[in-house]
Motif scaffolding. Structure first.
Motif, PDB file in Angstrom:
ATOM      1  N   SER A  15      36.975 -45.314 -13.578  1.00  0.00           N
ATOM      2  CA  SER A  15      36.486 -44.923 -12.505  1.00  0.00           C
ATOM      3  C   SER A  15      35.831 -43.783 -12.238  1.00  0.00           C
ATOM      4  O   SER A  15      34.562 -43.621 -11.523  1.00  0.00           O
ATOM      5  CB  SER A  15      37.537 -45.325 -11.263  1.00  0.00           C
ATOM      6  OG  SER A  15      37.987 -46.738 -11.383  1.00  0.00           O
ATOM      7  N   VAL A  16      36.373 -42.818 -12.637  1.00  0.00           N
ATOM      8  CA  VAL A  16      35.882 -41.389 -12.588  1.00  0.00           C
ATOM      9  C   VAL A  16      34.506 -41.168 -13.150  1.00  0.00           C
ATOM     10  O   VAL A  16      33.633 -40.784 -12.696  1.00  0.00           O
ATOM     11  CB  VAL A  16      36.859 -40.373 -13.148  1.00  0.00           C
ATOM     12  CG1 VAL A  16      36.313 -38.849 -13.428  1.00  0.00           C
ATOM     13  CG2 VAL A  16      38.105 -40.386 -12.071  1.00  0.00           C
ATOM     14  N   ILE A  18      32.401 -43.811 -13.890  1.00  0.00           N
ATOM     15  CA  ILE A  18      31.414 -44.480 -13.353  1.00  0.00           C
ATOM     16  C   ILE A  18      30.911 -43.570 -11.934  1.00  0.00           C
ATOM     17  O   ILE A  18      29.752 -43.688 -11.674  1.00  0.00           O
ATOM     18  CB  ILE A  18      31.952 -45.849 -12.855  1.00  0.00           C
ATOM     19  CG1 ILE A  18      32.132 -46.648 -14.290  1.00  0.00           C
ATOM     20  CG2 ILE A  18      30.996 -46.773 -11.861  1.00  0.00           C
ATOM     21  CD1 ILE A  18      33.005 -47.988 -14.030  1.00  0.00           C
ATOM     22  N   VAL A  19      31.862 -43.277 -11.055  1.00  0.00           N
ATOM     23  CA  VAL A  19      31.437 -42.411  -9.863  1.00  0.00           C
ATOM     24  C   VAL A  19      30.446 -41.440 -10.355  1.00  0.00           C
ATOM     25  O   VAL A  19      29.571 -40.864  -9.792  1.00  0.00           O
ATOM     26  CB  VAL A  19      32.673 -41.998  -9.256  1.00  0.00           C
ATOM     27  CG1 VAL A  19      32.223 -41.131  -8.031  1.00  0.00           C
ATOM     28  CG2 VAL A  19      33.358 -43.205  -8.592  1.00  0.00           C
ATOM     29  N   PHE A  20      31.126 -40.579 -11.431  1.00  0.00           N
ATOM     30  CA  PHE A  20      30.322 -39.322 -11.876  1.00  0.00           C
ATOM     31  C   PHE A  20      28.895 -39.654 -12.347  1.00  0.00           C
ATOM     32  O   PHE A  20      28.125 -39.070 -12.195  1.00  0.00           O
ATOM     33  CB  PHE A  20      31.019 -38.673 -12.973  1.00  0.00           C
ATOM     34  CG  PHE A  20      30.608 -37.341 -13.126  1.00  0.00           C
ATOM     35  CD1 PHE A  20      30.279 -36.353 -12.288  1.00  0.00           C
ATOM     36  CD2 PHE A  20      30.229 -36.819 -14.960  1.00  0.00           C
ATOM     37  CE1 PHE A  20      29.646 -35.008 -12.894  1.00  0.00           C
ATOM     38  CE2 PHE A  20      29.745 -35.627 -15.191  1.00  0.00           C
ATOM     39  CZ  PHE A  20      29.284 -34.987 -14.168  1.00  0.00           C
ATOM     40  N   ILE A  22      27.150 -42.356 -11.285  1.00  0.00           N
ATOM     41  CA  ILE A  22      26.451 -42.407 -10.180  1.00  0.00           C
ATOM     42  C   ILE A  22      25.852 -41.236  -9.447  1.00  0.00           C
ATOM     43  O   ILE A  22      24.757 -41.054  -8.837  1.00  0.00           O
ATOM     44  CB  ILE A  22      27.115 -43.462  -9.141  1.00  0.00           C
ATOM     45  CG1 ILE A  22      27.329 -44.896 -10.055  1.00  0.00           C
ATOM     46  CG2 ILE A  22      26.557 -43.522  -7.767  1.00  0.00           C
ATOM     47  CD1 ILE A  22      28.065 -45.783  -9.207  1.00  0.00           C
ATOM     48  N   ARG A  23      26.821 -40.343  -9.288  1.00  0.00           N
ATOM     49  CA  ARG A  23      26.555 -39.054  -8.671  1.00  0.00           C
ATOM     50  C   ARG A  23      25.352 -38.217  -9.396  1.00  0.00           C
ATOM     51  O   ARG A  23      24.548 -37.608  -8.762  1.00  0.00           O
ATOM     52  CB  ARG A  23      27.809 -38.193  -8.766  1.00  0.00           C
ATOM     53  CG  ARG A  23      27.735 -36.790  -8.542  1.00  0.00           C
ATOM     54  CD  ARG A  23      27.357 -36.619  -6.816  1.00  0.00           C
ATOM     55  NE  ARG A  23      27.545 -35.088  -6.657  1.00  0.00           N
ATOM     56  CZ  ARG A  23      26.575 -34.538  -5.903  1.00  0.00           C
ATOM     57  NH1 ARG A  23      25.548 -35.129  -5.369  1.00  0.00           N
ATOM     58  NH2 ARG A  23      26.940 -33.152  -5.491  1.00  0.00           N
ATOM     59  N   TRP A  26      21.972 -39.893  -8.890  1.00  0.00           N
ATOM     60  CA  TRP A  26      21.752 -39.664  -7.480  1.00  0.00           C
ATOM     61  C   TRP A  26      21.136 -38.128  -7.316  1.00  0.00           C
ATOM     62  O   TRP A  26      20.147 -37.911  -6.808  1.00  0.00           O
ATOM     63  CB  TRP A  26      22.835 -39.679  -6.417  1.00  0.00           C
ATOM     64  CG  TRP A  26      22.485 -39.337  -5.167  1.00  0.00           C
ATOM     65  CD1 TRP A  26      21.794 -40.019  -4.280  1.00  0.00           C
ATOM     66  CD2 TRP A  26      22.582 -37.991  -4.439  1.00  0.00           C
ATOM     67  NE1 TRP A  26      21.601 -39.285  -3.171  1.00  0.00           N
ATOM     68  CE2 TRP A  26      22.148 -37.922  -3.361  1.00  0.00           C
ATOM     69  CE3 TRP A  26      23.385 -36.849  -5.069  1.00  0.00           C
ATOM     70  CZ2 TRP A  26      22.239 -36.807  -2.388  1.00  0.00           C
ATOM     71  CZ3 TRP A  26      23.496 -36.009  -4.077  1.00  0.00           C
ATOM     72  CH2 TRP A  26      22.933 -35.724  -2.899  1.00  0.00           C
ATOM     73  N   GLU A 125      30.798 -30.953 -11.628  1.00  0.00           N
ATOM     74  CA  GLU A 125      30.387 -31.170 -10.117  1.00  0.00           C
ATOM     75  C   GLU A 125      29.993 -29.782  -9.603  1.00  0.00           C
ATOM     76  O   GLU A 125      29.379 -29.481  -8.761  1.00  0.00           O
ATOM     77  CB  GLU A 125      31.633 -31.957  -9.363  1.00  0.00           C
ATOM     78  CG  GLU A 125      31.285 -32.090  -7.791  1.00  0.00           C
ATOM     79  CD  GLU A 125      29.922 -32.922  -7.627  1.00  0.00           C
ATOM     80  OE1 GLU A 125      29.513 -32.518  -6.430  1.00  0.00           O
ATOM     81  OE2 GLU A 125      29.679 -33.833  -8.318  1.00  0.00           O
TER      82      GLU A 125
END
Length: 171
Positions: A15-16, A18-20, A22-23, A26, A125
């Motif tokens: 999950s981390v 995938i979210v990263f 996407i981030r 973006w 990040e």
């Protein structure tokens, strides 16, 4: 297929990632062509690269870390006992205990991988935020992140040693 106890840290890690991803996708168009990719202890940039190389390397290191740890924890049962190092190995790697011990070790490795991934993604990040803001890296956030990881590692080590202690009724 991982056991139920291994499924949680593996799912969290995925999950981390995938979210990263996407981030990063973006943020990529918002970044300058050349981004700061390395910072000194005070948060000042001292290394640069293209924004595409930065994004690719961030995902490659994060995904690679996840893959290496997942592969390692999944393949523990195939590694000869002589190559495994865990507390009280002579007790835990006897034929009747080996399977359960290696499953437990796999869970510990998966949680350590998750924490390490969080640090890597967290540092990436912070670098991403610094580049988006065209400002120095938030060094206090970085040192806090690193301090939390060190604290986690200490607690993880104590728990690991406790999990692989020889049961008191046998000592």
């Amino acid at each position: 297929m991982p056991s139920k106890s291994r499924a949680v840290p593996l799912a969290l890690s995925l999950s981390v990632l995938i979210v990263f991803a996407i981030r990063l996708l973006w943020a990529l168009p918002l970044l300058p062509e050349t981004v700061a990719s390395h910072f000194d202890g005070a948060g000042r940039p001292n290394g640069h690269q293209s924004k595409t190389a930065f994004a690719v390397l961030c995902m490659a290191f994060s995904s690679g870390l996840f893959a290496v740890f997942a592969l390692l924890s999944s393949s523990l049962h195939h590694i000869p006992s002589s190559l495994l190092n865990l507390p009280n190995r002579e007790y835990w790697l006897t034929p009747e205990r080996r399977r359960a011990a290696l499953e437990r070790m796999g869970v510990y490795l998966d949680w350590f991988a998750f924490a390490t991934l969080l640090v890597l993604v967290g540092a990436s990040e912070l670098a991403l935020e610094a580049n988006l803001a065209r400002a120095p890296l938030d060094d206090s956030a970085f040192w806090t992140l690193l301090g939390c990881y060190i604290a986690f590692t200490v607690v993880w080590t104590v728990l690991l040693l406790g999990a692989f202690a020889i049961p008191k009724k046998l000592t």
